[in-house]
Each structure stands twice: as structure tokens, then as C-alpha cells.
Motif scaffolding. Structure first.
Motif, PDB file in Angstrom:
ATOM      1  N   MET A   1     -42.452  53.452  21.104  1.00 24.36           N
ATOM      2  CA  MET A   1     -41.547  53.093  22.007  1.00 24.36           C
ATOM      3  C   MET A   1     -42.324  52.395  22.759  1.00 24.36           C
ATOM      4  O   MET A   1     -41.281  51.544  24.203  1.00 24.36           O
ATOM      5  N   ALA A   2     -43.181  52.152  22.675  1.00 28.94           N
ATOM      6  CA  ALA A   2     -44.110  51.371  23.661  1.00 28.94           C
ATOM      7  C   ALA A   2     -43.464  49.567  24.169  1.00 28.94           C
ATOM      8  O   ALA A   2     -43.700  48.899  24.919  1.00 28.94           O
ATOM      9  N   LEU A   3     -43.525  49.391  22.807  1.00 26.29           N
ATOM     10  CA  LEU A   3     -42.191  47.974  22.583  1.00 26.29           C
ATOM     11  C   LEU A   3     -40.514  47.839  22.788  1.00 26.29           C
ATOM     12  O   LEU A   3     -40.156  46.485  23.460  1.00 26.29           O
ATOM     13  N   ILE A   4     -40.545  49.037  23.414  1.00 28.29           N
ATOM     14  CA  ILE A   4     -38.391  49.005  23.612  1.00 28.29           C
ATOM     15  C   ILE A   4     -38.424  48.481  25.095  1.00 28.29           C
ATOM     16  O   ILE A   4     -37.221  47.826  25.386  1.00 28.29           O
ATOM     17  N   PRO A   5     -39.441  47.821  26.581  1.00 33.08           N
ATOM     18  CA  PRO A   5     -39.094  47.428  27.282  1.00 33.08           C
ATOM     19  C   PRO A   5     -39.255  45.984  26.699  1.00 33.08           C
ATOM     20  O   PRO A   5     -38.763  44.735  27.747  1.00 33.08           O
ATOM     21  N   ILE A   6     -40.525  45.357  25.551  1.00 34.78           N
ATOM     22  CA  ILE A   6     -40.582  43.668  25.506  1.00 34.78           C
ATOM     23  C   ILE A   6     -38.762  43.606  25.053  1.00 34.78           C
ATOM     24  O   ILE A   6     -38.207  42.211  24.820  1.00 34.78           O
ATOM     25  N   SER A   7     -38.309  44.050  23.836  1.00 38.03           N
ATOM     26  CA  SER A   7     -37.389  43.672  23.174  1.00 38.03           C
ATOM     27  C   SER A   7     -35.515  43.621  24.119  1.00 38.03           C
ATOM     28  O   SER A   7     -35.183  42.868  23.933  1.00 38.03           O
ATOM     29  N   LEU A   8     -35.620  44.709  25.234  1.00 37.33           N
ATOM     30  CA  LEU A   8     -34.720  44.939  26.036  1.00 37.33           C
ATOM     31  C   LEU A   8     -35.155  43.732  26.736  1.00 37.33           C
ATOM     32  O   LEU A   8     -33.985  42.709  27.676  1.00 37.33           O
ATOM     33  N   ALA A   9     -36.172  43.498  27.349  1.00 33.47           N
ATOM     34  CA  ALA A   9     -36.763  41.824  28.371  1.00 33.47           C
ATOM     35  C   ALA A   9     -35.786  40.835  26.858  1.00 33.47           C
ATOM     36  O   ALA A   9     -35.494  39.808  27.918  1.00 33.47           O
ATOM     37  N   ALA A  10     -36.534  40.552  26.289  1.00 36.28           N
ATOM     38  CA  ALA A  10     -36.377  39.713  24.919  1.00 36.28           C
ATOM     39  C   ALA A  10     -34.708  39.744  25.176  1.00 36.28           C
ATOM     40  O   ALA A  10     -34.289  39.044  24.990  1.00 36.28           O
ATOM     41  N   ALA A  11     -33.585  40.947  24.663  1.00 37.01           N
ATOM     42  CA  ALA A  11     -32.243  40.717  24.593  1.00 37.01           C
ATOM     43  C   ALA A  11     -31.672  39.881  25.698  1.00 37.01           C
ATOM     44  O   ALA A  11     -30.941  39.312  25.658  1.00 37.01           O
ATOM     45  N   ALA A  12     -32.354  39.977  27.180  1.00 39.95           N
ATOM     46  CA  ALA A  12     -31.669  39.511  28.308  1.00 39.95           C
ATOM     47  C   ALA A  12     -31.846  38.284  27.812  1.00 39.95           C
ATOM     48  O   ALA A  12     -31.125  37.432  29.186  1.00 39.95           O
ATOM     49  N   LEU A  13     -33.115  37.737  27.649  1.00 38.70           N
ATOM     50  CA  LEU A  13     -33.628  36.589  27.539  1.00 38.70           C
ATOM     51  C   LEU A  13     -32.803  35.338  27.186  1.00 38.70           C
ATOM     52  O   LEU A  13     -32.260  34.521  26.969  1.00 38.70           O
ATOM     53  N   MET A  14     -32.645  35.943  25.215  1.00 41.32           N
ATOM     54  CA  MET A  14     -31.522  35.896  24.862  1.00 41.32           C
ATOM     55  C   MET A  14     -30.196  35.430  25.389  1.00 41.32           C
ATOM     56  O   MET A  14     -29.095  34.314  25.234  1.00 41.32           O
ATOM     57  N   ALA A  15     -29.153  36.274  26.217  1.00 41.31           N
ATOM     58  CA  ALA A  15     -28.556  36.323  26.743  1.00 41.31           C
ATOM     59  C   ALA A  15     -28.207  35.147  27.971  1.00 41.31           C
ATOM     60  O   ALA A  15     -27.748  34.402  28.010  1.00 41.31           O
ATOM     61  N   VAL A  16     -29.671  34.918  28.905  1.00 44.22           N
ATOM     62  CA  VAL A  16     -29.664  34.008  29.488  1.00 44.22           C
ATOM     63  C   VAL A  16     -29.207  32.797  29.366  1.00 44.22           C
ATOM     64  O   VAL A  16     -28.700  31.567  29.518  1.00 44.22           O
ATOM     65  N   ALA A  17     -30.373  32.484  27.906  1.00 44.53           N
ATOM     66  CA  ALA A  17     -30.349  31.632  26.354  1.00 44.53           C
ATOM     67  C   ALA A  17     -28.807  30.703  26.070  1.00 44.53           C
ATOM     68  O   ALA A  17     -28.016  29.574  26.335  1.00 44.53           O
ATOM     69  N   VAL A  18     -27.949  31.537  26.199  1.00 39.47           N
ATOM     70  CA  VAL A  18     -26.250  31.535  25.366  1.00 39.47           C
ATOM     71  C   VAL A  18     -26.191  31.245  26.096  1.00 39.47           C
ATOM     72  O   VAL A  18     -25.251  30.091  26.120  1.00 39.47           O
ATOM     73  N   VAL A  19     -26.048  32.205  27.539  1.00 40.90           N
ATOM     74  CA  VAL A  19     -25.342  31.172  28.933  1.00 40.90           C
ATOM     75  C   VAL A  19     -25.357  30.007  28.612  1.00 40.90           C
ATOM     76  O   VAL A  19     -24.360  29.110  29.430  1.00 40.90           O
ATOM     77  N   LEU A  20     -26.501  29.482  29.175  1.00 40.17           N
ATOM     78  CA  LEU A  20     -27.026  28.042  29.730  1.00 40.17           C
ATOM     79  C   LEU A  20     -26.437  27.367  28.157  1.00 40.17           C
ATOM     80  O   LEU A  20     -26.028  25.628  27.996  1.00 40.17           O
ATOM     81  N   GLY A  21     -26.662  27.504  26.925  1.00 43.30           N
ATOM     82  CA  GLY A  21     -26.367  26.964  25.621  1.00 43.30           C
ATOM     83  C   GLY A  21     -25.229  26.836  25.634  1.00 43.30           C
ATOM     84  O   GLY A  21     -24.288  25.860  24.929  1.00 43.30           O
ATOM     85  N   SER A  22     -23.980  27.883  25.992  1.00 44.32           N
ATOM     86  CA  SER A  22     -22.526  27.304  25.582  1.00 44.32           C
ATOM     87  C   SER A  22     -21.375  27.221  26.784  1.00 44.32           C
ATOM     88  O   SER A  22     -20.544  27.283  26.210  1.00 44.32           O
ATOM     89  N   ARG A  23     -22.587  27.108  28.050  1.00 42.97           N
ATOM     90  CA  ARG A  23     -21.612  26.558  29.248  1.00 42.97           C
ATOM     91  C   ARG A  23     -20.428  25.064  28.143  1.00 42.97           C
ATOM     92  O   ARG A  23     -19.784  25.233  28.875  1.00 42.97           O
TER      93      ARG A  23
END
Length: 349
Positions: A1-23
């Protein structure tokens, strides 16, 4: 359970990266569209898991949050198909809130009733994030005309930054799905780092052999995605060298489909969907063929391979079926709304 915040933050980082890379190739979705889709996916997945009595919350919540990264190209393709913002948002939510939660939770619920030899091996949720999304994309109608690709306004620095952010986000996210810092995490980290570049090499190799005239940066981007899609499911079940090899094979196989004569005649949505299905299938089938436990190579057992194949077909049918029906209803409602907007009131006739 302690890794859930890290997982959510990493998922948000992936979304930002995909937005930048797919423009260069798609119109980026609005922030509220991603928040609505990913937030709805997390809540729907949590509700369905509680109703089904399924645990593994670190995996389920992390996989549902990663829907934001998948929604970026999916919403772009939906918008390019001629749907308005509201209709595209509704269609994206249909996948993230209805299709994805079922594709994540139901295999886990079935897994608890099966013997170990016949259980589905899907460490990173490829059935939901790759197979269901690819099948859903097959139902997206082709636009009247394809839009331009590779707009020149994106700088090289932005592309490099996007690639770096995506590599960090994907690696941390996939490792966090383990839910604990155990002996498997180091192997998952290495597989997540090495398989996507192997996918890019496989894609570029097929481009070279077939004489495809695709832009190199697009081929690299697609190959990285194919390698990542493959390693998601087999990062733990398959030894590290074979997991990296699966990434390369996925890139080559997806490129072969994408650049085939038949593939080039397809719409962007169907071409992308079939590429995703191909890459995801390579990783899922690898667990049943060369997995360390209960695989054909380990003990000549076909039960895991059969379970992987059956799960893929069921999830693909679910994604394509809901997509076809839902998109038909959404497009009909959109046309009716436009018709009412332009209708002439009786008093003005």
C-alpha cells in the motif's frame, strides 16, 4: 500500500510525457478530459474490485491511473475521427470507466478460482491497458480525411525531454505495481528500461527491411510503445533476457503489421489498434511459452498459454463490442443534438 502514491505519481508523469511526445501527430487532449477519464477509471476499478471481493489494490489502482497515458492518443484519434469534444470525451470515458475496469478486475477474480498452472500472467495490466484499448480503437470510424502528421513546431529538446520523462515514469510505475520492495523489483526495473529500446530497434529493423519511408522519430516512438506494451505483462513471469527479447519481437511484429500493404490502407485508428493488439499479444503469449513457471518451455504445459490466449480473445471481444455499440450511440446522440441546434422553430417558418 505504501507504493500506491508512487504508482499514481509515475502514472501522471507518463501522461505528461505522452502529451509532450505525441504533439507532432495528434491534438493533445484537455487536462480536464484526462482527469475525468483517469479519475473515473480509478473510482470504477475500486468499486468493481470491492464488489467482486478482489484484492491487489496497488496493482488495480496503479493500472487504472495509467489510463491517463493511454487516453492521450485515444482521445486524439477520437477527435480526428470527427467527434466533437463532448462526444470524444464520452467515448474516452466509455473505455476508461466501463471497458478498462472490467478488463483489469475480472481476470483477477477468475484467477483466484484457477489452479496455478492455468492462471493468467499479466503483471502490468496489459489486458486492460493494451488489449482492450487496441480493440476499442478498432471500432473508431475512419475520418473523412487524414490530418497532417509531424508538425514542425515541436523542438528536439521537447522530444528528448518527453522520452526521458516517459522512461522514468514507465520504469517506476511498472516496478511499483509489485506492491513491495522485494527480490522481483530489480528485474522489473531492468526489463522496463531495456525492453522499450529493444522494441524501437525491432521496429526500425522492419522499416529498413521493408523499405518503409516513415519518419525515423515516429518509428522510434512507435517501437518504444510496442516494447513497453509487451514487457508490461511478462516482466516477472519471463527471465530478463527473454523479456527484453519479447520487447524486440513485439516492435518487429507491430511494425510488420503497421507497415504492411493492408495496414497502410487502414485508418489511423484501426492501424494503431492492430499494432497495439500485436505488441500486447507478444508479451502475453511469451509468459505461456517461455515463462519460468507453468509454461511450455518450463514443463511442456500448455495450460498457461491457453489461459493467456483465452483472456486476450475475451478482452479484445469486450473492448471491440462495447466500443462499437457505445460509439454508435454516441455518434447518433451527437447528430441528434446538432440537428436540434440547427432546427428552425415553427414560429419562424
Amino acid at each position: 500500500m505504501a507504493l500506491i502514491p508512487i504508482s499514481l505519481a509515475a502514472a501522471a508523469l507518463m501522461a505528461v510525457a505522452v502529451v509532450l511526445g505525441s504533439r507532432p501527430s495528434i491534438e493533445p487532449p484537455r487536462v480536464w478530459q484526462l482527469l475525468l477519464g483517469a479519475g473515473g477509471s480509478v473510482l470504477a476499478t475500486l468499486a468493481l474490485s470491492l464488489a467482486a471481493g478482489v484484492g491487489q489494490l496497488p496493482f488495480l489502482l496503479g493500472a487504472a491511473a495509467a489510463s491517463a497515458a493511454v487516453l492521450v492518443p485515444l482521445l486524439g484519434i477520437l477527435s480526428a475521427s470527427g467527434l466533437g469534444v463532448r462526444a470524444a470525451t464520452a467515448a474516452g470515458a466509455l473505455w476508461s470507466v466501463v471497458v478498462l475496469p472490467a478488463a483489469l478486475v475480472v481476470p483477477l477474480a477468475l484467477e483466484e478460482t484457477q489452479p496455478e498452472a492455468g492462471r493468467i500472467a499479466d503483471f502490468g495490466g496489459a489486458l486492460g491497458l493494451v488489449i482492450s484499448a487496441g480493440a476499442f480503437a478498432l471500432a473508431i470510424p475512419a475520418p473523412a480525411a487524414e490530418g497532417p502528421v509531424d508538425a514542425p513546431h515541436v523542438t528536439r529538446r521537447v522530444r528528448i525531454a518527453a522520452a526521458g520523462l516517459l522512461a522514468i515514469g514507465f520504469t517506476v510505475w511498472l516496478a511499483s505495481l509489485e506492491g513491495a520492495l522485494d527480490e522481483y523489483v530489480s528485474g522489473v526495473l531492468l526489463a522496463a528500461l531495456l525492453a522499450p529500446p529493444a522494441g524501437a530497434l525491432g521496429w526500425l529493423l522492419v522499416d529498413r527491411l521493408t523499405g518503409a519511408r516513415a519518419p525515423i522519430r515516429r518509428s522510434i516512438r512507435m517501437g518504444l510503445a510496442a516494447g513497453g506494451a509487451a514487457v508490461m505483462s511478462c516482466a516477472v513471469a519471463v527471465p530478463l533476457p527473454l523479456a527484453v527479447l519479447a520487447g524486440g519481437v513485439a516492435g518487429a511484429a507491430a511494425a510488420g503489421m503497421h507497415e504492411s500493404r493492408r495496414g497502410r490502407r487502414m485508418s489511423v485508428a484501426r492501424r494503431t489498434g492492430l499494432s497495439a493488439l500485436t505488441a500486447g499479444a507478444v508479451g502475453l503469449l511469451a509468459s505461456g511459452i517461455v515463462g519460468e513457471r507453468s509454461s511450455f518451455a518450463a514443463d511442456a504445459d500448455l495450460s498457461t498459454l491457453g489461459a493467456q490466449l483465452a483472456a486476450m480473445l475475451a478482452v479484445a471481444a469486450w473492448g471491440a463490442g462495447v466500443g462499437a455499440l457505445g460509439l454508435a450511440l454516441i455518434r447518433r446522440a451527437s447528430r441528434d443534438r446538432r440537428g436540434r441546434r440547427w432546427a428552425i422553430p415553427d414560429s419562424n417558418r
